[in-house]
Design an enzyme around this catalytic site. Structure first.
Site, PDB file in Angstrom:
ATOM      1  N   ASN A  17      -4.137  -7.034  -7.062  1.00  0.00           N
ATOM      2  CA  ASN A  17      -2.985  -7.008  -6.140  1.00  0.00           C
ATOM      3  C   ASN A  17      -3.015  -8.195  -5.186  1.00  0.00           C
ATOM      4  O   ASN A  17      -2.033  -8.923  -5.039  1.00  0.00           O
ATOM      5  CB  ASN A  17      -2.984  -5.714  -5.323  1.00  0.00           C
ATOM      6  CG  ASN A  17      -3.138  -4.494  -6.183  1.00  0.00           C
ATOM      7  OD1 ASN A  17      -2.828  -4.544  -7.363  1.00  0.00           O
ATOM      8  ND2 ASN A  17      -3.629  -3.405  -5.621  1.00  0.00           N
ATOM      9  N   ASP A  18      -4.160  -8.374  -4.528  1.00  0.00           N
ATOM     10  CA  ASP A  18      -4.245  -9.501  -3.609  1.00  0.00           C
ATOM     11  C   ASP A  18      -4.430 -10.813  -4.362  1.00  0.00           C
ATOM     12  O   ASP A  18      -3.944 -11.849  -3.928  1.00  0.00           O
ATOM     13  CB  ASP A  18      -5.393  -9.291  -2.609  1.00  0.00           C
ATOM     14  CG  ASP A  18      -4.940  -8.402  -1.457  1.00  0.00           C
ATOM     15  OD1 ASP A  18      -3.839  -8.633  -0.934  1.00  0.00           O
ATOM     16  OD2 ASP A  18      -5.677  -7.464  -1.102  1.00  0.00           O
TER      17      ASP A  18
ATOM     18  N   CYS B 184      -9.905  -3.383 -10.409  1.00  0.00           N
ATOM     19  CA  CYS B 184      -9.413  -2.185  -9.711  1.00  0.00           C
ATOM     20  C   CYS B 184      -8.038  -2.380  -9.080  1.00  0.00           C
ATOM     21  O   CYS B 184      -7.553  -1.511  -8.382  1.00  0.00           O
ATOM     22  CB  CYS B 184     -10.418  -1.721  -8.664  1.00  0.00           C
ATOM     23  SG  CYS B 184     -10.680  -2.923  -7.363  1.00  0.00           S
TER      24      CYS B 184
ATOM     25  N   ARG C  11     -10.733   3.514  -0.918  1.00  0.00           N
ATOM     26  CA  ARG C  11     -10.188   2.763   0.222  1.00  0.00           C
ATOM     27  C   ARG C  11     -10.443   3.592   1.478  1.00  0.00           C
ATOM     28  O   ARG C  11      -9.860   4.670   1.619  1.00  0.00           O
ATOM     29  CB  ARG C  11      -8.691   2.527   0.029  1.00  0.00           C
ATOM     30  CG  ARG C  11      -8.344   1.613  -1.141  1.00  0.00           C
ATOM     31  CD  ARG C  11      -6.832   1.424  -1.243  1.00  0.00           C
ATOM     32  NE  ARG C  11      -6.460   0.341  -2.136  1.00  0.00           N
ATOM     33  CZ  ARG C  11      -5.988   0.522  -3.382  1.00  0.00           C
ATOM     34  NH1 ARG C  11      -5.858   1.735  -3.882  1.00  0.00           N
ATOM     35  NH2 ARG C  11      -5.648  -0.519  -4.108  1.00  0.00           N
TER      36      ARG C  11
ATOM     37  N   ARG D 145       2.949  -9.286  -1.387  1.00  0.00           N
ATOM     38  CA  ARG D 145       3.006  -8.144  -2.304  1.00  0.00           C
ATOM     39  C   ARG D 145       3.838  -6.983  -1.767  1.00  0.00           C
ATOM     40  O   ARG D 145       4.232  -6.092  -2.512  1.00  0.00           O
ATOM     41  CB  ARG D 145       1.583  -7.654  -2.619  1.00  0.00           C
ATOM     42  CG  ARG D 145       0.829  -7.233  -1.384  1.00  0.00           C
ATOM     43  CD  ARG D 145      -0.644  -7.026  -1.657  1.00  0.00           C
ATOM     44  NE  ARG D 145      -0.948  -5.647  -1.967  1.00  0.00           N
ATOM     45  CZ  ARG D 145      -2.165  -5.124  -1.976  1.00  0.00           C
ATOM     46  NH1 ARG D 145      -3.206  -5.899  -1.712  1.00  0.00           N
ATOM     47  NH2 ARG D 145      -2.361  -3.867  -2.245  1.00  0.00           N
TER      48      ARG D 145
ATOM     49  N   GLU E 248     -10.629 -11.177  -4.882  1.00  0.00           N
ATOM     50  CA  GLU E 248      -9.183 -11.043  -4.684  1.00  0.00           C
ATOM     51  C   GLU E 248      -8.586 -12.237  -3.958  1.00  0.00           C
ATOM     52  O   GLU E 248      -7.415 -12.237  -3.608  1.00  0.00           O
ATOM     53  CB  GLU E 248      -8.842  -9.723  -3.972  1.00  0.00           C
ATOM     54  CG  GLU E 248      -9.662  -9.416  -2.749  1.00  0.00           C
ATOM     55  CD  GLU E 248      -9.347  -8.045  -2.152  1.00  0.00           C
ATOM     56  OE1 GLU E 248      -8.386  -7.384  -2.564  1.00  0.00           O
ATOM     57  OE2 GLU E 248     -10.093  -7.632  -1.239  1.00  0.00           O
TER      58      GLU E 248
ATOM     59  N   HIS F 145       0.803  -1.219   0.000  1.00  0.00           N
ATOM     60  CA  HIS F 145       0.000   0.000   0.000  1.00  0.00           C
ATOM     61  C   HIS F 145       0.839   1.273   0.000  1.00  0.00           C
ATOM     62  O   HIS F 145       0.391   2.312  -0.474  1.00  0.00           O
ATOM     63  CB  HIS F 145      -0.996  -0.017   1.157  1.00  0.00           C
ATOM     64  CG  HIS F 145      -2.159  -0.907   0.864  1.00  0.00           C
ATOM     65  ND1 HIS F 145      -2.196  -2.228   1.217  1.00  0.00           N
ATOM     66  CD2 HIS F 145      -3.291  -0.677   0.159  1.00  0.00           C
ATOM     67  CE1 HIS F 145      -3.315  -2.773   0.783  1.00  0.00           C
ATOM     68  NE2 HIS F 145      -4.001  -1.859   0.136  1.00  0.00           N
TER      69      HIS F 145
ATOM     70  N   ARG G 293     -15.599   1.202  -0.345  1.00  0.00           N
ATOM     71  CA  ARG G 293     -15.213  -0.106   0.188  1.00  0.00           C
ATOM     72  C   ARG G 293     -15.131  -0.036   1.712  1.00  0.00           C
ATOM     73  O   ARG G 293     -14.611   0.932   2.265  1.00  0.00           O
ATOM     74  CB  ARG G 293     -13.854  -0.533  -0.384  1.00  0.00           C
ATOM     75  CG  ARG G 293     -13.501  -1.953   0.027  1.00  0.00           C
ATOM     76  CD  ARG G 293     -12.241  -2.444  -0.638  1.00  0.00           C
ATOM     77  NE  ARG G 293     -11.058  -1.816  -0.090  1.00  0.00           N
ATOM     78  CZ  ARG G 293      -9.830  -2.076  -0.527  1.00  0.00           C
ATOM     79  NH1 ARG G 293      -9.643  -2.928  -1.519  1.00  0.00           N
ATOM     80  NH2 ARG G 293      -8.792  -1.483   0.021  1.00  0.00           N
TER      81      ARG G 293
HETATM   82  C1  PEP Z   1      -6.348  -5.356  -4.686  1.00  0.00           C
HETATM   83  O1  PEP Z   1      -6.060  -6.181  -3.825  1.00  0.00           O
HETATM   84  O2  PEP Z   1      -6.060  -5.485  -5.883  1.00  0.00           O
HETATM   85  C2  PEP Z   1      -7.067  -4.112  -4.328  1.00  0.00           C
HETATM   86  C3  PEP Z   1      -7.527  -3.307  -5.242  1.00  0.00           C
HETATM   87  O3  PEP Z   1      -7.186  -3.802  -3.015  1.00  0.00           O
HETATM   88  P1  PEP Z   1      -5.974  -3.309  -2.098  1.00  0.00           P
HETATM   89  O4  PEP Z   1      -4.820  -2.958  -2.993  1.00  0.00           O
HETATM   90  O5  PEP Z   1      -6.473  -2.151  -1.320  1.00  0.00           O
HETATM   91  O6  PEP Z   1      -5.697  -4.511  -1.244  1.00  0.00           O
HETATM   92 MG    MG Z   2      -6.935  -6.075  -1.863  1.00  0.00          MG
END
Ligand code: PEP
Ligand code: MG
Length: 595
Positions: free
Chosen positions: A477-478, A525, A316, A488, A454, A209, A352
């Site tokens: 991402n997740d 996203c 977020r 990550r 995710e 993040h 979210r």
């Molecule tokens: C993701 O996991 O791709 C996502 C958009 O949420 P975050 O990056 O906030 O975990």
């Molecule tokens: Mg995520």
């Protein structure tokens, strides 16, 4: 890795040095270094009640465990340094690890908490001073060297206890470059891009993040620079090249000139991209592709409006809980969300619920939950919200109220089971009933209720989830992290983080098709959505809505406008037949080059 520069230097200054890390946020920053002290300004001092002493000991145990994790990570990182430096640092870190693994310092602090009832920070400070005085009195060179180790470890423990949550970046000179061992997402949230030019750290991966925040603030950043803090000092000139992943210390005049020229080229490119704002986001064959924005902080709304985003595909809400010791009230959350909804002027805002937990615990929630051994697999996101239904109900109430001021959708993070969706929906209904009883203004009807895809298991059961919710937002991402078992946010495995792994692409395709069959909206996203290299492939898979950091939106729009959906689909079909991600990368590159 460090390489000596060739530029001329005057006698007094050090020669230029180039350090390499992960370029996580593109662009070039040039400015004076602000080195985040590993020390601490003021240690809080208070006496505990008898009852509070046990909890305080637990808090201290957690700070010690965190220090152990940090030191092990630093040690693993030091392996990539040149031999002599690696040996020296490794020796030092071993000494620190020995101290946090049950030394007199630790025992003494525990005793001071239980017997003298000092708060943990004060107990560390007092014990550290007592040991240092004793060692100094012994007049022994070996012990004198150990004093510094004890101070270093004590400082680390106090930092962990205080949680470094109040970084004072606001007083820094303009264009400062922040250099630190680690920068948390909460620290990043406090950075004002008008004052901070960029940052670099020893720790952190490209999809964590902190990296995401850097991209959304448009701050050039390089993370995972192994020996960053060994040669930096406050005020020295630093260049952060977030595109190449390099940090240049004490650049020569020649190097400075080269980077200033590159910065000017980038600014010209940006100006060129702005001509796309007024143009529609449609493909060459006239198919609309909605481009929405992800935002982490309310002030980003200006950038979202500026680039003409089609809405907010991911808000977020973690920021509401960061850099504070208490929890935000319903009213407070409502006011912030209302500002964002009104700012979007009738365009959809996807809200979210809190995606916090594990290592990212907000300090107001921290004492109630332990990070666990595997934070990414632990009590986070919707799991934590369902464990604290009052917290979730308060968020829902604020969201429903914000829905009175413009269209909103509600999105649940990290959903793994249908039961979670049902329980969350019950809480949403309860919040709505409570607001109705209080006759509080809220959204005219219950907002669409969506699920983040995710977790691989959720993607594989997407058909079932599609029957339970109104839309999907896929978080790459997740999804990548959990599919490939790659943390990550860990720079040590960043090279293995592979968006083009066939397993990842199949999960994306599988959940996209489940959404089509159920006729529910589907958007991507995660960070892949904002990377123009992947736009054609995502469009080829049938995806028509992408949400990304506003800074990436125009570049992606430029790409959308030159893609033909039929050709993209054909290429996606070929890609989905492949088993090797490097072959997939080549197929994508070739397709993009021909655009
Ligand atoms: C993701 O996991 O791709 C996502 C958009 O949420 P975050 O990056 O906030 O975990
Ligand atoms: Mg995520």
């Amino acid at each position: 890795m460090r390489t000596k520069g060739t530029g001329a230097t005057d006698g007094a200054s050090l020669p230029e040095a180039t350090l390499t890390g992960l370029g996580v946020s593109a662009g070039i920053a040039i400015g004076p270094a602000h080195v985040v002290e590993t020390g601490f300004a003021q240690v809080p001092e208070y006496v505990l009640t008898q009852a509070a002493a046990e909890d305080e000991k637990q808090r201290f145990t957690e700070a010690v465990a965190k220090a152990r994790r940090q030191l092990r990570k630093l040690k693993a990182k030091s392996a990539s340094l040149p031999d002599a430096a690696a040996e020296e640092i490794s020796y030092l870190l071993d000494a620190h690890l020995a101290i946090v693994s049950g030394s007199r310092l630790i025992r003494g602090v525990e005793r001071r908490i239980t017997e003298e009832r000092l708060n943990a920070e004060w107990a560390v400070q007092t014990e550290m001073t007592a040991i240092a005085q004793q060692f100094a009195a012994m007049d022994d060179a070996y012990l004198a060297a150990r004093i510094q180790d004890i101070r270093d470890v004590g400082g680390r423990l106090i930092r962990n206890l205080i949680d470094r949550q109040f970084q004072a970046y606001s007083t820094l000179p303009a264009d400062s470059i922040i250099l630190a061992e680690e920068i948390t997402p909460a620290d990043t949230a406090l950075m004002d891009p008008k004052r901070i030019a960029g940052f670099a750290t020893t720790m952190g991966g490209a999809e964590g993040h902190t990296a995401i925040m850097a991209r959304s603030l448009g701050l050039p950043a390089v993370l995972g620079v192994a020996d960053l803090l060994r040669r930096v000092h406050a005020g020295q000139t630093v260049i952060v090249d977030g595109t190449a992943g390099q940090v240049i210390l004490d650049p020569s005049a020649e190097t400075l000139e080269h980077y200033e020229a590159r910065r000017a080229v980038l600014a010209a490119e940006q100006a060129q991209l702005r001509t796309l704002i007024a143009l529609p986001s449609t493909t060459r064959d006239d198919i609309p592709v909605a481009l929405a924005a992800n935002i982490e902080l309310p002030h980003e709304i200006a950038a979202v409006v500026d680039v003409g985003a089609d809405g907010i595909g991911l808000l977020r809400t973690e920021f509401l809980f960061m850099n504070r010791d208490d929890l935000p009230t319903e009213q407070e959350q409502y006011e912030v969300l209302r500002g964002i909804v009104e700012g979007m002027d009738g365009k959809m805002v996807t809200l979210r619920t809190l995606d916090i937990g594990g290592e990212k615990l907000a300090s107001a929630l921290g004492p109630r939950f332990s990070p666990g051994n595997n934070p990414a697999l632990g009590l986070r996101a919707i799991r934590l919200s369902l464990r604290e239904p009052k917290l979730l109900e308060t968020q829902f109430a604020a969201m429903l109220r914000a829905g009175a001021h413009g269209p909103v959708r509600i999105l649940l993070p990290m959903v793994a089971t249908i039961g979670e969706v049902r329980r969350a929906r019950e809480i949403l209904n309860r919040a709505a009933r409570r607001l109705a009883r209080r006759r509080v203004r809220m959204a005219p009807s219950l907002p669409p209720f969506g699920v983040m895809i995710e977790i691989p298991g959720t993607a594989l059961a997407a058909d079932a989830f599609a029957r339970e919710c109104d839309f999907f937002a896929l978080g790459t991402n997740d999804l990548i992290q959990y599919t490939l078992a790659i943390d990550r946010g860990d720079e040590q495995v960043a090279g293995l983080y592979d968006p083009l792994h066939p397993a990842v692409l199949r999960l994306i395709q599988f959940s996209t098709q489940a959404a089509f069959r159920a006729r529910i909206p589907f958007s991507v996203c995660g960070e892949m959505a904002g990377d123009p290299r992947y736009t054609a492939m995502l469009i080829g898979l049938g995806i028509r809505e992408l949400s990304m950091t506003p800074a990436a939106l125009l570049r992606v729009k430029g790409r959308v406008r030159v893609i033909d959906t039929i050709a993209a689909r054909r290429r996606a079909d070929v890609i989905m037949d492949q088993s090797d991600s490097s072959r997939i990368a080549t197929l994508i590159e070739d397709f993009n080059e021909a655009l």
